[in-house]
Structure formats: structure tokens, C-alpha cells
Design an enzyme around this catalytic site. Structure first.
Site, PDB file in Angstrom:
ATOM      1  N   CYS A  43       0.824  -1.214   0.000  1.00  0.00           N
ATOM      2  CA  CYS A  43       0.000   0.000   0.000  1.00  0.00           C
ATOM      3  C   CYS A  43       0.857   1.262   0.000  1.00  0.00           C
ATOM      4  CB  CYS A  43      -0.928  -0.012   1.217  1.00  0.00           C
ATOM      5  SG  CYS A  43      -1.825   1.529   1.413  1.00  0.00           S
ATOM      6  N   CYS A  89      -1.217   1.667  -3.240  1.00  0.00           N
ATOM      7  CA  CYS A  89      -2.242   2.708  -3.092  1.00  0.00           C
ATOM      8  C   CYS A  89      -1.683   4.124  -3.000  1.00  0.00           C
ATOM      9  CB  CYS A  89      -3.061   2.465  -1.827  1.00  0.00           C
ATOM     10  SG  CYS A  89      -3.444   0.741  -1.507  1.00  0.00           S
ATOM     11  N   LYS A 110       0.316   5.306  -6.117  1.00  0.00           N
ATOM     12  CA  LYS A 110      -0.693   5.290  -7.201  1.00  0.00           C
ATOM     13  C   LYS A 110      -1.604   6.519  -7.107  1.00  0.00           C
ATOM     14  CE  LYS A 110      -4.594   3.970  -6.575  1.00  0.00           C
ATOM     15  NZ  LYS A 110      -5.132   2.615  -6.507  1.00  0.00           N
ATOM     16  N   TYR A 119      -8.378  -3.859 -11.762  1.00  0.00           N
ATOM     17  CA  TYR A 119      -8.137  -2.599 -11.058  1.00  0.00           C
ATOM     18  C   TYR A 119      -6.860  -1.911 -11.560  1.00  0.00           C
ATOM     19  CZ  TYR A 119     -11.050  -3.441  -6.763  1.00  0.00           C
ATOM     20  OH  TYR A 119     -12.035  -3.622  -5.846  1.00  0.00           O
ATOM     21  N   GLU A 160      -6.680   1.507 -13.756  1.00  0.00           N
ATOM     22  CA  GLU A 160      -6.210   2.717 -13.076  1.00  0.00           C
ATOM     23  C   GLU A 160      -4.979   3.281 -13.781  1.00  0.00           C
ATOM     24  OE1 GLU A 160      -5.675   1.623  -8.962  1.00  0.00           O
ATOM     25  OE2 GLU A 160      -7.817   1.895  -8.518  1.00  0.00           O
ATOM     26  N   HIS A 195     -27.736  20.465  -2.475  1.00  0.00           N
ATOM     27  CA  HIS A 195     -27.842  21.035  -3.818  1.00  0.00           C
ATOM     28  C   HIS A 195     -26.880  22.216  -3.993  1.00  0.00           C
ATOM     29  CE1 HIS A 195     -29.835  21.871  -7.587  1.00  0.00           C
ATOM     30  NE2 HIS A 195     -29.914  23.143  -7.237  1.00  0.00           N
ATOM     31  N   GLU A 228     -26.630  14.312  -5.071  1.00  0.00           N
ATOM     32  CA  GLU A 228     -28.011  14.512  -4.636  1.00  0.00           C
ATOM     33  C   GLU A 228     -28.956  13.561  -5.368  1.00  0.00           C
ATOM     34  OE1 GLU A 228     -30.064  18.282  -5.801  1.00  0.00           O
ATOM     35  OE2 GLU A 228     -28.169  18.773  -6.770  1.00  0.00           O
TER      36      GLU A 228
HETATM   37  P1  NDP Z   1      -7.414  -8.075 -10.947  1.00  0.00           P
HETATM   38  O1  NDP Z   1      -7.778  -9.426 -10.496  1.00  0.00           O
HETATM   39  O2  NDP Z   1      -8.303  -6.927 -10.617  1.00  0.00           O
HETATM   40  O3  NDP Z   1      -7.215  -8.071 -12.520  1.00  0.00           O
HETATM   41  C1  NDP Z   1      -6.395  -9.011 -13.158  1.00  0.00           C
HETATM   42  C2  NDP Z   1      -6.601  -8.866 -14.656  1.00  0.00           C
HETATM   43  O4  NDP Z   1      -5.712  -9.750 -15.315  1.00  0.00           O
HETATM   44  C3  NDP Z   1      -8.018  -9.238 -15.079  1.00  0.00           C
HETATM   45  O5  NDP Z   1      -8.426  -8.377 -16.103  1.00  0.00           O
HETATM   46  C4  NDP Z   1      -7.830 -10.658 -15.618  1.00  0.00           C
HETATM   47  O6  NDP Z   1      -8.730 -11.001 -16.629  1.00  0.00           O
HETATM   48  C5  NDP Z   1      -6.439 -10.535 -16.222  1.00  0.00           C
HETATM   49  N1  NDP Z   1      -5.809 -11.833 -16.363  1.00  0.00           N
HETATM   50  C6  NDP Z   1      -5.539 -12.749 -15.406  1.00  0.00           C
HETATM   51  N2  NDP Z   1      -4.938 -13.830 -15.927  1.00  0.00           N
HETATM   52  C7  NDP Z   1      -4.816 -13.605 -17.252  1.00  0.00           C
HETATM   53  C8  NDP Z   1      -4.292 -14.343 -18.327  1.00  0.00           C
HETATM   54  N3  NDP Z   1      -3.772 -15.556 -18.148  1.00  0.00           N
HETATM   55  N4  NDP Z   1      -4.354 -13.806 -19.558  1.00  0.00           N
HETATM   56  C9  NDP Z   1      -4.895 -12.584 -19.755  1.00  0.00           C
HETATM   57  N5  NDP Z   1      -5.400 -11.825 -18.773  1.00  0.00           N
HETATM   58  C10 NDP Z   1      -5.359 -12.333 -17.536  1.00  0.00           C
HETATM   59  O7  NDP Z   1      -5.935  -7.864 -10.410  1.00  0.00           O
HETATM   60  P2  NDP Z   1      -5.027  -6.577 -10.308  1.00  0.00           P
HETATM   61  O8  NDP Z   1      -3.657  -7.106 -10.462  1.00  0.00           O
HETATM   62  O9  NDP Z   1      -5.493  -5.489 -11.180  1.00  0.00           O
HETATM   63  O10 NDP Z   1      -5.257  -6.134  -8.818  1.00  0.00           O
HETATM   64  C11 NDP Z   1      -5.053  -7.068  -7.767  1.00  0.00           C
HETATM   65  C12 NDP Z   1      -5.903  -6.742  -6.581  1.00  0.00           C
HETATM   66  O11 NDP Z   1      -5.370  -5.627  -5.917  1.00  0.00           O
HETATM   67  C13 NDP Z   1      -7.336  -6.352  -6.915  1.00  0.00           C
HETATM   68  O12 NDP Z   1      -8.162  -7.472  -7.065  1.00  0.00           O
HETATM   69  C14 NDP Z   1      -7.710  -5.526  -5.727  1.00  0.00           C
HETATM   70  O13 NDP Z   1      -8.136  -6.382  -4.716  1.00  0.00           O
HETATM   71  C15 NDP Z   1      -6.411  -4.863  -5.353  1.00  0.00           C
HETATM   72  N6  NDP Z   1      -6.345  -3.475  -5.861  1.00  0.00           N
HETATM   73  C16 NDP Z   1      -7.247  -2.575  -5.396  1.00  0.00           C
HETATM   74  C17 NDP Z   1      -7.224  -1.280  -5.838  1.00  0.00           C
HETATM   75  C18 NDP Z   1      -8.240  -0.320  -5.318  1.00  0.00           C
HETATM   76  O14 NDP Z   1      -8.857  -0.604  -4.308  1.00  0.00           O
HETATM   77  N7  NDP Z   1      -8.440   0.815  -5.974  1.00  0.00           N
HETATM   78  C19 NDP Z   1      -6.228  -0.812  -6.803  1.00  0.00           C
HETATM   79  C20 NDP Z   1      -5.343  -1.841  -7.241  1.00  0.00           C
HETATM   80  C21 NDP Z   1      -5.402  -3.124  -6.781  1.00  0.00           C
HETATM   81  P3  NDP Z   1     -10.210 -11.538 -16.273  1.00  0.00           P
HETATM   82  O15 NDP Z   1     -10.940 -10.393 -15.681  1.00  0.00           O
HETATM   83  O16 NDP Z   1     -10.714 -11.960 -17.597  1.00  0.00           O
HETATM   84  O17 NDP Z   1     -10.008 -12.666 -15.307  1.00  0.00           O
END
Ligand code: NDP
Length: 455
Positions: free
Chosen positions: A46, A51, A54, A181, A185, A438, A443
Site C-alpha cells: 500500500c 495505493c 498510485k 483494477y 487505473e 444542492h 443529490e
Molecule cells: P485483478 O484481479 O483486478 O485483474 C487481473 C486482470 O488480469 C483481469 O483483467 C484478468 O482477466 C487478467 N488476467 C488474469 N490472468 C490472465 C491471463 N492468463 N491472460 C490474460 N489476462 C489475464 O488484479 P489486479 O492485479 O489489477 O489487482 C489485484 C488486486 O489488488 C485487486 O483485485 C484488488 O483487490 C487490489 N487493488 C485494489 C485497488 C483499489 O482498491 N483501488 C487498486 C489496485 C489493486 P479476467 O478479468 O478476464 O479474469
């Protein structure tokens, strides 16, 4: 081993948000003797590589719009350029400061810090990379997770989210792989900072698991801003060439990018800790399996945060830490409440969400959907086409608001507040009984008179 013979009441492995909170509270509030080992920097994902940096980058990237909009509001603003060196120097200085704060919080609570890698030797013994061993009545694993690349050849030529904060310079063009995510982002952040961003995701839409209408609006806005988005796009081959990194993808494209960023998920940091030999159970993805009190299959060993892959969010790890200390040191068995956790995706526009999506709720029973999508005053005046969306999913039978989804600038701030009402089990009529503020975007949350559909 008798209780008196342990070096510590608690030994924590991992100095991120969860581990530091557990150590501080166990020592500071409950008077436990606590040791903590961290092999890298205090603050964890984080603070050091997630976080916090970022969000600073989100702030930096939104100035581009602000400068443009300022002209529409009568300001004369000269075009300027973003200076990565200047910004990243300041960002890293801020991270150093925060790491110092984390260290001093531990010192202030009387926690013994070990800047070392720890492995577990037996149910009560931790071995440190310094050569020392420490015994503890309880061991808490809070080692977090790490980003993973795809299995494609030469994947190591691309970067992951850990690397993005340490770039020497911003690339001219970048391919981001993934649609979650981190991918979404950073697509918005880097686009805002002037990088030509392409996003390849394997599914039909970004942000799997979120409300369909909400993620559709985010995707539409990202496209409209100029992010080059490709659905059904898997990377088949990649290779570093003179002109950059060449990519061949499943949707029939061959292109070259200055940089490739894998945002394809994260994996728990549970390997090489000595866990399997001890009988600690791991899930197939390496997550430590724990019960509702964060206790593993070995009674003296607990785990919290991303290493357990429950809900991988900083505030959740902190709540797991608080529940753990209350259970183990406060004498009050406290299960972790993972229900109705609000969260935000810091895209541009942001998406804030709590509770069920329309799709999930409709599967469970009859619902009404209240939704309002409109051009907000501030950006409409500046001539932008941006739309925002406020959406409530309501149970037809109980009138309870089951889900709330917001796509708007500052949606993260709004959903924190809406999350309180949803967590309290507020009904649609209780939302409506609240007087509107408002003129604001939010709202609409209390003025949506008629459902747009029932399901
Ligand atoms: P996510 O699980 O959100 O996203 C992973 C992405 O990778 C998905 O689009 C997934 O596709 C894709 N993917 C996975 N395996 C493959 C593959 N073999 N080939 C192609 N695409 C693939 O993980 P992140 O790494 O973005 O984030 C990890 C975690 O960190 C989040 O789940 C969240 O909990 C946390 N986080 C929270 C944030 C916030 O609160 N703002 C910001 C950043 C991270 P598909 O969807 O099709 O499975």
C-alpha cells in the site's frame, strides 16, 4: 515449551498495513511482547508500491484536464509539460517519509523490528536471515502478495506495477495487459501524464465482477479520452527489438510499444516460508487458508491480508489485524466481517461500489433498479461530454438497498458515505427521506423517484 520460555508473545512476519497494525495494537493496546520482521521496506504494498504512490500519480495525471477546463472557466493557462523527474523525486521523498512514520510507530509501541527475511522453523520458531532464531507463542503471517506476469516467452522484458514507480522516464507508448483494477487505473494515469496507452484485455469488457452498467460507462469514458482499448486480446508472443517491444496478439495485431506492463493479477507471498512442512494449508494459488478468526490449520499460526487472498484491500487487512489482536490478546473472539465492503477504482472517472451488482442481486430475487446518468455541471460547462452515473439496487420485498454504484469524479469519496447507509441496511425510502445537498452530483442518490426497471 512452557509459556514463559518464548522470546515473544507474538512474532509478525511482514511490515505492511496489516502486519504493522497487528504488531502495534498487540504491543501498544494489549501489552504483548512483539517482534516483527520485514525483508524490504516498512509500509508494504500500500505505502511503498501501491495505493499511496498510485494515488499521487492519479492526482498528477488529473491536472491535464484541470488546465484545459480552467480555460473554459475564464483562466488564461499556458500549455505546459509534465516533468516526470520532478514529480517522481517528490513522490519518492514522500514514500521515504511515510516509511519513517511506520518505523517510528512500531518503535513507539515497543515492537522489536528486524530488517530481515523470516521463515518459519516450527509452530513457535521463526528463523531470520540474520542467522538468529526467535520463539513466539503466536506467529502472524502478513507477507502480502506480488504482481504476476503471463506465461508468455520474454515476459520478463515487460514491467509490473512494482516497477512503474521507478521508471527513469515515461515511455512514449505503453501496452497495458489486463482489465482489472491495476490495468484500468494505470491506463488512465499514464494517459493523463501524456503516454499513448493501449489496453489489451482477454474478456469482452474491463473490470470483471463490477456492475455491468457501471463498468460499461467507465470503459466508454476511457475510450472517449483516447485510450486504445482492445477486448478479446491475449498476448501470444513478445520480443524486445530495436524499436521497442514487439507484440503479437490473439486478435490479429502485431504492434511495437516502448513499454509493456503486465497488470494480470497478483499472487500471495507464501512460498519458501516453510509452511507446507508445518501443516499450514495452502489453496491452489498459494493463499494461506484460515478460518473466520484468521487462524491457520496450525493453531499458533495466523495469517491476515493479501497472503490469505480473501478481499485484497488495505482497509480489510487492517480490520483483519484488529480482529486478530482482539481475539488473541483481548480475550474476545472476533470474526472478521467481510460483508458489504465499499471500494473504489481510481479510473477517470472513478467508480465507487458497495454491495451487490444488478446482475448478482437479480439472481437472488426480485429487485428494482434506480439509475440516473447525466452530464455533471462542472465538466458540462467546460464542454466535456463526460457522463456520471448514480445507481441503487433495491430489494423489492424488503426495500433494502442491496447495492450502490457510482461512476463520477470523486466517486471514491462518495461511496465511503453511501457505504455507511448500505451497511446499516437502509431502505430506499430512508435514502429518499434524506434531504438533497444542492447543487451536487450525489443529490441524485436521494431523488431518484422511479425505478428504471425491475428484474
Ligand atoms: P485483478 O484481479 O483486478 O485483474 C487481473 C486482470 O488480469 C483481469 O483483467 C484478468 O482477466 C487478467 N488476467 C488474469 N490472468 C490472465 C491471463 N492468463 N491472460 C490474460 N489476462 C489475464 O488484479 P489486479 O492485479 O489489477 O489487482 C489485484 C488486486 O489488488 C485487486 O483485485 C484488488 O483487490 C487490489 N487493488 C485494489 C485497488 C483499489 O482498491 N483501488 C487498486 C489496485 C489493486 P479476467 O478479468 O478476464 O479474469
Amino acid at each position: 515449551m512452557s509459556e514463559q520460555s518464548f522470546d515473544y508473545d507474538l512474532f509478525v512476519i511482514g511490515g505492511g498495513s496489516g502486519g504493522v497494525r497487528a504488531a502495534r495494537v498487540a504491543a501498544g493496546t494489549y501489552g504483548a511482547k512483539v517482534g516483527l520482521a520485514e525483508q524490504d521496506r516498512y509500509g508494504g504494498t500500500c505505502v511503498i508500491r501501491g495505493c499511496v504512490p498510485k494515488k499521487l500519480m492519479v492526482f498528477a495525471s488529473t491536472y491535464r484536464d484541470s488546465f484545459e477546463d480552467a480555460r473554459s472557466y475564464g483562466w488564461s493557462v499556458e500549455d505546459g509539460a509534465f516533468d516526470w523527474d520532478n514529480f517522481s523525486g517528490k513522490m519518492n521523498a514522500e514514500l521515504d517519509r511515510l516509511e519513517g512514520v511506520y518505523r517510528s510507530l512500531l518503535d513507539g509501541s515497543g515492537v522489536d523490528k528486524f530488517d530481515a527475511r523470516a521463515t518459519i522453523q516450527d509452530a513457535h520458531t521463526v528463523a531470520l536471515s540474520t542467522g538468529e532464531t526467535k520463539t513466539a507463542k503466536h506467529i502472524l503471517i502478513a507477507t502480502g502478495g506480488h504482481p504476476i506476469r503471463l506465461g508468455v516467452e520474454n515476459a520478463d522484458q515487460g514491467i509490473v506495477s512494482d516497477d512503474i514507480f521507478h521508471l527513469d522516464k515515461l515511455p512514449k507508448s505503453m501496452l497495458i495487459i489486463g482489465g482489472g483494477y491495476i490495468a484500468c487505473e494505470f491506463a488512465c494515469i499514464l494517459h493523463g501524464l501524456g503516454v499513448e496507452v493501449s489496453l489489451y484485455f482477454r474478456g469482452a469488457q474491463i473490470l470483471n465482477g463490477f456492475d455491468d452498467e457501471a463498468r460499461g460507462l467507465v470503459a466508454e469514458a476511457m475510450r472517449a479520452r483516447g485510450i486504445d482499448m482492445h477486448s478479446g486480446a491475449n498476448v501470444l508472443e513478445m520480443e524486445k527489438q530495436d524499436a521497442g517491444i514487439w507484440i503479437k496478439s490473439s486478435h490479429g495485431q502485431e504492434r511495437t510499444f516502448d513499454q509493456v506492463f503486465f497488470a494480470t493479477g497478483r499472487k500471495p507471498n507464501s512460498t519458501d516460508l516453510g509452511l507446507e512442512a508445518l501443516g499450514v494449508k495452502l489453496a491452489r494459488n498459494g493463499a494461506i487458508e484460515v478460518d473466520e478468526y484468521s487462524q491457520s490449520a496450525v493453531p499458533s499460526i495466523y495469517a491476515i491480508g493479501d497472503v490469505t487472498d480473501r478481499v485484497n484491500l488495505t482497509p480489510v487487512a487492517i480490520r483483519e489485524a484488529m480482529a486478530f489482536t482482539k481475539t488473541v490478546f483481548g480475550g474476545e473472539p472476533t470474526p472478521v466481517d467481510h460483508d458489504l465492503i465499499p471500494s473504489a477504482v481510481f479510473t477517470q472517472p472513478e467508480m465507487g461500489t458497495v454491495g451487490m451488482t444488478e446482475e448478482e442481486a437479480a439472481e437472488k430475487g426480485p429487485i428494482e433498479v434506480y439509475c440516473s446518468s447525466f452530464r455533471p455541471m462542472q465538466t458540462a460547462f467546460a464542454g466535456r461530454p463526460d457522463r456520471v452515473m448514480m445507481k441503487l439496487i433495491v430489494c423489492q420485498e424488503t426495500r433494502t438497498v442491496l447495492g450502490c454504484h457510482i461512476v463520477a469524479p470523486q466517486a471514491g469519496e462518495m461511496i465511503q458515505m453511501a457505504g455507511i447507509a448500505v451497511k446499516m441496511g437502509a431502505t430506499k425510502e430512508q435514502f429518499d427521506a434524506t434531504c438533497a445537498v444542492h447543487p451536487t452530483m450525489s443529490e441524485e442518490m436521494v431523488t431518484m423517484a422511479k425505478p428504471v426497471r425491475s428484474a
